[in-house]
Design a protein around this motif. Structure first.
Motif, short mmCIF file in Angstrom:
data_model
loop_
_atom_site.label_atom_id
_atom_site.label_comp_id
_atom_site.label_asym_id
_atom_site.label_seq_id
_atom_site.Cartn_x
_atom_site.Cartn_y
_atom_site.Cartn_z
N ASP A 278 0.92 -0.98 -0.15
CA ASP A 278 0.11 -0.06 -0.01
C ASP A 278 0.85 1.23 0.03
O ASP A 278 2.15 1.11 0.27
N GLN A 279 0.25 2.44 -0.38
CA GLN A 279 1.20 3.64 -0.45
C GLN A 279 1.12 4.42 0.80
O GLN A 279 1.97 5.14 0.91
N HIS A 304 5.62 -0.73 2.30
CA HIS A 304 5.04 0.66 1.88
C HIS A 304 5.86 1.01 0.60
O HIS A 304 7.01 0.98 0.28
N ILE A 305 4.64 1.06 -0.50
CA ILE A 305 5.14 1.35 -1.95
C ILE A 305 6.13 2.65 -1.93
O ILE A 305 7.04 2.27 -2.91
N GLY A 306 5.79 3.50 -1.47
CA GLY A 306 6.47 4.69 -1.47
C GLY A 306 7.75 4.58 -1.08
O GLY A 306 8.73 5.77 -1.24
N THR A 314 7.81 -5.00 -5.84
CA THR A 314 6.78 -4.84 -6.67
C THR A 314 6.95 -5.35 -8.17
O THR A 314 6.16 -5.88 -8.78
N VAL A 321 1.21 -0.70 -8.34
CA VAL A 321 1.32 0.33 -7.36
C VAL A 321 0.38 1.31 -7.10
O VAL A 321 0.40 2.12 -6.47
N TYR A 322 -0.54 1.25 -7.86
CA TYR A 322 -1.78 2.19 -7.76
C TYR A 322 -3.04 1.87 -6.97
O TYR A 322 -3.89 2.39 -6.87
#
Length: 782
Positions: A278-279, A304-306, A314, A321-322
């Motif tokens: 998740d972002q 944490h994707i960010g 990923t 990622v969206y």
């Protein structure tokens, strides 16, 4: 804005004036209003008031005069519920509140002036709730009762936290927090948090059990532990409170540096591993609640994707990622076993996804509970469940036989077949029951196909004749057996009774003791800093008074003993005593830590004199172990009881007592009603019920938390069965006449043998693993 505020204040002023006029105009007989006699008790008055208040409440009764009638009822109850006002009314015709017209006018003028200056309403001034119908509609869905709380909420709190509100009528603060409470309930309930509402007026017993002494109160329950909310009632604070109830190690932060280690833990933990992408930088509360609900079955990680370095994961697992994505990994860490990805995931979707992937592809049987879940008992011909079991020695790395068994399981997934494996060196007794006694299987793997028939361990099975090496011929042979089993269930020709599996992942005793001690310390810390000190002042005063009296008694006793010894023991006798004392054995320093502090067991009788101090007001953390005996068995049982509990007398938290069955049978039978497995069922009383032999029973009583643990004698169940088999004999042969002998002429039974396993029970008591039976309050010992 100023004109609007002024108009609203004048509206409230008009309501206040009308209410005061109505109250002052009431000159009715309160006994006649409530419909009770002048000799009615407080219980009768309260019962009549509740009945009339429900009937004439303005929100429920649409009669034009309902409001006036309700005010009359409230005023009458206010007079009769107060002993001083009731006495004044009985003697002088009023409640002692109106001492003349002039004083009454002064009070009214003061109230109006105070109201006009401060625009403040004291909630105790109005004795009826506003918008109670709307409040009931909000809280009615979540109302809790004592039995519902004990039997459902507490066990369910080990799977999800509960947020409980304590409310009551005539509570302005309860009305004030209603909008926030409604908003928080709608949000948290959708995430999986349990919600409860306790009405302190109707469920006073439950409110007292929870420790809520004021309304409104908000508390959280998780793992059976109660935590109070002490901050301002706003949405963010309540959300943080629920988040703080959850353990901190539920979800592990996973990056490209530790994801291989995290996913490789499936072999040691025997669980699938879940990754959430998740972002947001913080783990979502919904994901934490899911991790808590399934903590016994899966391990959870968060990515944490960010965060820098997450691109490797990923890209490797092809994650979009969206949108949030959940990946479940089993035995293969290079490819997820199942994936779900969507925006705004709902709890029900996540629960269904997790439930379908709770177990590994070929899970290891590490406990009897897991064996029951993976290999359930056959219930009908249409619900057959077969287990293909690999019995293999433990290895640090995946062996070739296990990898071949795993690939076979992946290619033959069926609803009726479950693939599992067992380490034969850890579960030796279990494995030896299924493997033939021959040197062919020594140190090698074997495969058995079994079907459970009863919960007692009875199975039918078929073991492959040759050891399992994972070759193509072994796979072909196993596949042939499974195909034949679909057509002919009689293929499973062997039959056996399997022993229970040893729990391999159970924590050791020291860890359990440490966890229990840490929970107790945290509870004490929380109670010290958040208790109402005004409420604790009477208790503290009582404690200091008792300590002062005890200290004075000890000093007086010490001086009196020293004087008595000087008068009764001349110097020559003292020298003789010193010489004799040298011959007595003494404990050395080496073994002084392994023995109790005392050389004897101090056992006191539980009577109406010692009942309050030894049980009702027992200090928190202390327990009283009580032996049940009769006059005829007192000497023998006390000797055996002292021998069994002697090694536990070193603990200052344990007290030992005995209770006479001849004097206090009714008290004991009342307590046993709360122990479902010990108390006889109401419609199954036998003719010897009044003479039922409870000698040898042992109760561990926790006076502070109001629960007890029960030890039944070793032969209690056998004696009850013997009594049932003797129901056709002569009625003169009853239990009261044969307490020294077993019924049906089985010969004399040793009284001391009843307590042969008491020491083992005491060890489980100190571990905290015994079943607890809670009671509402301790009965009187009459």
């Amino acid at each position: 804005m100023e004109v609007k505020k002024l108009s609203i204040s004048w509206q409230f002023l008009v309501v206040l004036v009308v209410t005061l006029q109505i109250l002052s105009a009431l000159d009715l007989d309160p006994y006649r209003v409530l419909g009770v006699s002048r000799t009615a008790s407080q219980a009768d008055i309260k019962k009549a008031y509740k009945k009339l208040a429900r009937e004439w409440h303005p929100d429920k009764n649409k009669d034009p005069g309902a409001e006036d009638k309700f005010i009359q009822i409230s005023k009458a109850y206010e007079i009769l519920s107060n002993e001083e006002k009731r006495s004044n009314y009985d003697h002088y015709g009023d409640a002692g509140e109106n001492q003349g017209y002039q004083k009454q006018q002064q009070q009214r003028e003061y109230r109006f002036r105070h109201f006009h200056e401060n625009f403040y309403f004291d909630e105790s001034f109005f004795h009826f709730p506003f918008n109670s119908e709307r409040r009931d509609s909000i809280d009615e869905k979540y109302l809790l009762h004592f039995s519902h709380y004990v039997n459902e909420v507490v066990p369910d709190s080990f799977k999800k936290p509960y947020l409980i509100k304590i409310t009551s009528d005539w509570c302005f603060s309860c009305i004030h927090i209603e909008p926030v409470w409604k908003e928080v309930v709608q949000e948290l309930e959708g995430l999986g948090v349990g919600i409860g509402v306790v009405h302190a007026g109707y469920e006073r017993r439950l409110a007292h059990h929870l420790g809520a002494h004021s309304t409104p109160s908000i508390l959280g329950i998780i793992n059976g532990k109660i935590s109070f909310f002490h901050n301002a009632v706003v949405r963010e604070n309540l959300r943080q409170f629920v988040d703080g109830l959850l353990p901190g190690n539920l979800v592990e932060k996973v990056t490209n540096k530790n994801y291989v280690r995290f996913l490789s833990g499936w072999q040691q933990e025997n669980k699938p591993h879940v990754l959430l992408f998740d972002q947001v930088p913080v783990v979502p509360l919904l994901y934490k609640l899911t991790a808590f609900a399934y903590k016994d079955y899966l391990s959870f990680g968060y990515v944490h994707i960010g965060l820098r370095g997450a691109e490797e994961m990923t890209r490797q697992y092809n994650v979009n990622v969206y949108a949030p994505a959940i990946l479940i990994f089993k035995e293969h860490i290079n490819k997820p076993a199942d994936v779900i990805q969507a925006r705004g995931m709902k709890k029900q979707v996540i629960d269904d996804f997790i439930t379908q992937n709770k177990y590994l592809l070929a899970a290891r049987l590490t406990s009897q509970k897991l064996f029951h879940e993976l290999c359930p008992v056959k219930r009908s011909h249409r619900q057959r469940k077969y287990c293909v079991l690999l019995l293999t020695p433990e290895a640090t790395k995946l062996s070739k036989p296990f990898e071949a068994f795993l690939s076979f399981a992946l290619a033959n997934t069926q609803d009726t077949v479950r693939f599992v494996h067992v380490y034969s060196n850890r579960q030796q007794e279990f494995a030896s029951t299924l493997i033939p006694d021959s040197d062919t299987f020594q140190g090698k793997s074997a495969v058995s196909i079994l079907e459970r028939r009863t919960t007692g361990g009875r199975v039918v099975y078929k073991t492959l004749e040759a050891p399992w090496t994972g070759s193509e011929s072994d796979k072909f042979t196993l596949l042939g057996y499974l195909d034949q089993l679909r057509r002919d269930p009689a293929l499973l020709s062997s039959e056996a009774v399997l022993p229970d599996l040893t729990d391999e992942l159970a924590p050791i005793f020291l860890l359990r003791w440490f966890y229990s001690a840490s929970d107790y310390i945290s509870d004490c810390w929380d109670s010290i800093f958040h208790n109402n000190w005004r409420e604790m002042m009477p208790l503290l005063s009582l404690v200091f008074s008792a300590l002062f009296i005890l200290f004075g008694t000890v000093i007086v006793q010490a001086f009196s003993d020293s004087n008595d010894e000087r008068e009764s023991n001349p110097p020559d006798k003292e020298e003789a005593r010193e010489k004799a004392g040298k011959t007595e054995p003494s404990f050395t320093k080496e073994n002084s830590s392994k023995i109790p502090k005392k050389g004897f067991v101090e056992v006191t009788e539980l009577t109406d004199v010692t009942y309050t101090s030894n049980l009702v007001r027992l200090r928190p953390g202390h327990m009283n172990v009580v032996l049940i005996l009769s006059n005829s068995t007192k000497t023998s049982l006390l000797q055996k009881f002292a021998l069994e509990v002697y090694t536990f007398t070193g603990s200052s938290c344990l007290h030992f007592s005995f209770l006479s069955l001849d004097k206090h049978r009714e008290w004991l039978e009342y307590l046993l009603e709360f122990a479902q497995d010990a108390a006889p069922i109401l419609n199954q009383y036998d003719k010897h019920f009044m003479e039922r032999d409870y000698t040898g029973y042992v109760l561990a009583l926790n006076g502070h938390k109001k629960y007890f643990c029960l030890f039944k004698p070793q032969k209690a169940v056998e004696e009850e069965e013997a009594m049932g088999s003797c129901s056709d004999l002569d009625s003169s042969l009853h239990l009261g006449e044969s307490r020294g002998k077993s019924p049906c002429g089985l010969g004399p039974r040793p009284i001391k043998g009843k307590l042969s396993k008491l020491s083992l029970w005491m060890e489980r008591l100190l571990e905290g693993s015994l079943q607890r039976f809670y009671i509402p309050s301790w009965p009187e010992l009459d």
